[in-house]
Design an enzyme around this catalytic site. Structure first.
Site, mmCIF file in Angstrom:
data_model
loop_
_atom_site.group_PDB
_atom_site.id
_atom_site.type_symbol
_atom_site.label_atom_id
_atom_site.label_comp_id
_atom_site.label_asym_id
_atom_site.label_seq_id
_atom_site.Cartn_x
_atom_site.Cartn_y
_atom_site.Cartn_z
ATOM 1 N N HIS A 100 1.096 -1.246 -0.178
ATOM 2 C CA HIS A 100 0.063 0.192 -0.038
ATOM 3 C C HIS A 100 0.980 1.275 0.297
ATOM 4 O O HIS A 100 2.044 1.495 -0.522
ATOM 5 C CB HIS A 100 -1.262 -0.582 1.139
ATOM 6 C CG HIS A 100 -2.217 0.731 1.416
ATOM 7 N ND1 HIS A 100 -1.990 1.666 0.094
ATOM 8 C CD2 HIS A 100 -2.908 1.155 2.291
ATOM 9 C CE1 HIS A 100 -3.605 2.046 0.700
ATOM 10 N NE2 HIS A 100 -3.515 2.117 2.090
ATOM 11 N N HIS B 58 -2.490 -2.109 -9.541
ATOM 12 C CA HIS B 58 -3.074 -1.198 -9.312
ATOM 13 C C HIS B 58 -4.374 -2.671 -8.725
ATOM 14 O O HIS B 58 -4.877 -3.242 -10.367
ATOM 15 C CB HIS B 58 -3.124 -0.198 -9.291
ATOM 16 C CG HIS B 58 -4.461 0.827 -8.167
ATOM 17 N ND1 HIS B 58 -5.370 0.418 -8.104
ATOM 18 C CD2 HIS B 58 -3.384 1.843 -7.128
ATOM 19 C CE1 HIS B 58 -5.421 1.762 -7.358
ATOM 20 N NE2 HIS B 58 -4.561 2.059 -6.577
ATOM 21 N N ASP C 162 3.171 5.537 -6.564
ATOM 22 C CA ASP C 162 4.276 5.446 -5.927
ATOM 23 C C ASP C 162 5.463 5.769 -6.240
ATOM 24 O O ASP C 162 7.002 5.916 -6.959
ATOM 25 C CB ASP C 162 3.834 4.160 -4.805
ATOM 26 C CG ASP C 162 3.455 4.560 -3.861
ATOM 27 O OD1 ASP C 162 2.582 5.267 -3.253
ATOM 28 O OD2 ASP C 162 2.250 3.306 -3.077
#
Ligand code: ACO
Length: 415
Positions: free
Chosen positions: A257, A296, A352
């Site tokens: 995450h 994702h 990210d």
């Protein structure tokens, strides 16, 4: 065509009719009438909230807060305007904005208590450990938060202080992780105050503060991700907001995450050079490694936040100087986007993948990255918490499929 679903249990021949709403959702608890459970550990097809906060279309790469496209918010608003939008449902007027900004940036926070908490950790502690436990420590100081669970006005009134406390907690945790000490400071925007308080980015404060403001906007909410699910699940036990934030931020800390941003930078540093990228990709395809910052649960085309972040990276590198790790990241992206392994699995760069390069250029160490995600996400968690508390809910208590042994007796002799 009726808006319903017929479910037949072929073992018994029994059929039930369940209603399907305009969003394609049916009440899964109806399955109990057939003596059935839906098994869905990752909650792939299980909605646990009706929410009006954030909309995502993963196939089309769309992210909107309260209806506003993320790209427009990133370009035209400040983080505190977005915070207001998430919490109250509308962008603030100029007057509302000034009041809210003054309430957050000038909040009377028990700085001494926060500093004491941060300083109680041994050197080398991860700043996320400090942040997660810091929320529980703040919960101990805010006994009134327990009554606010059932009081919408009190929940809303607490928001500016909670954001200001989060700013200080995150900034001091980051400063402590690099051995820095800073005092409480002011700033024209949330990101500027954050930078000043953490003692990072002073060389190009204006450029870095705007870049961080955009990064904060992009991270402010993302509907029911693992952290927000934790916030709602813990809140469903009528736990106060601070202790619920401790659980939500702990979920965010995981490398699958929010912890991925730190893992990406470590991965890029380990690869080290563009020439090593093809080898690394082969390792990923053989499942020896994971390509961190890729893939994702919801986005199966592109992550719109990643697109905005690329321009933020360009802006900060223009003033901080080039970073060879950007070349490694770009080569990884190029090869992965052409490779059948990634294409067939619809794996694309997520938020990210590039954010760490921007944080690094601003002057943050990798250990700070997940804190930089948690700080803005706090308003998303609090908005979901408030939305849930204002509506109807029951304690979140999933069912299990028991696969252990039948009843047995403890033997008289266990020698
Ligand atoms: N590298 C290599 N292979 C991957 C990756 C990756 N990053 N992500 C998924 N896969 C593969 C899986 O091995 C699986 O392959 P298989 O079908 O042959 O077994 C397939 O793609 C589907 O992946 P799942 O794990 O089923 O996808 P899921 O939706 O459960 O997981 C997740 C999504 C956790 C984000 C995953 O893609 C991942 O681990 N990515 C790396 C960590 C990361 O960047 N996390 C940040 C996510 S964004 C955020 O939380 C802010």
């Amino acid at each position: 065509m009726p808006d319903s679903l017929s479910i037949t249990d072929n073992r018994t021949g029994k059929t039930i009719e369940v209603s399907v709403d305009g969003h394609g959702a049916f009440p899964a608890s109806e399955l109990k009438k057939l003596g059935l459970l839906s098994f869905d550990q990752p909650l792939l097809a299980t909605a646990t909230a009706r929410s009006a906060i954030t909309f995502i279309d993963g196939e089309a790469g769309i992210l909107r807060y309260r209806g506003y496209p993320i790209e427009q918010l990133a370009e035209k608003t400040s983080f505190l305007e977005v915070a207001y939008l998430l919490a109250y449902g509308e962008l603030p007027t100029a007057a509302q904005r000034s009041v809210f900004e003054a309430a957050v940036l000038g909040a009377q926070v028990d700085t001494a208590r926060i500093r004491k908490h941060v300083e109680s950790f041994p050197a080398g502690s991860h700043p996320m450990s400090v942040l997660i436990s810091g929320y529980a420590a703040l919960g101990a100081a805010h006994q009134e938060a327990k009554a606010a669970v059932h009081d919408g006005e009190a929940r809303k009134a607490a928001l500016p202080t909670q954001l200001a406390e989060t700013l200080q907690l995150g900034a001091y945790a980051i400063a402590a992780s690099i051995g820095g000490t800073t005092g409480a400071t002011s700033g024209a925007t949330f990101a500027e105050q954050f930078l000043r308080t953490s003692g990072v980015g002073a060389e190009q404060l204006e450029v870095f503060a705007r870049a961080l403001e955009v990064l904060f906007i992009l991270h402010a909410d993302h509907e029911l991700n693992a952290g927000t699910n934790a916030m709602r699940a813990i809140g469903s036990a009528e736990t106060d907001a601070y202790h619920s934030l401790a659980g939500a931020s702990a979920a965010l800390y995981g490398p699958l995450h929010g912890g991925a941003n730190e893992a990406v930078l470590k991965m890029l540093a380990k690869i080290g050079d563009v020439k090593n990228v093809p080898d690394f990709i082969e390792h990923v395809k053989h499942r020896d490694e994971k390509l961190m910052g890729f893939g994702h649960r919801v986005y199966k085309n592109f992550d719109p936040r990643a697109t905005v972040i690329k321009s933020v990276v360009d802006e900060v590198l223009a003033v901080s100087g080039p970073d060879p790790l950007l070349g490694v990241a770009q080569e990884l992206e190029k090869i992965a986007l052409e490779d059948e392994y990634f294409v067939s699995r619809k794996l694309y760069p997520n938020v990210d993948f590039y954010s760490g390069i921007a944080y690094k250029a601003i002057g943050f160490q990798p250990a700070a990255f997940t804190v930089l995600f948690a700080v803005p996400r706090t308003i998303g968690w609090l908005s979901h918490y408030d939305e849930m508390m204002a509506g109807e809910f029951k304690i979140t208590r999933p069912a299990q499929v028991y696969i252990g042994s039948d009843e047995r007796s403890v033997p008289a002799n266990r020698g």
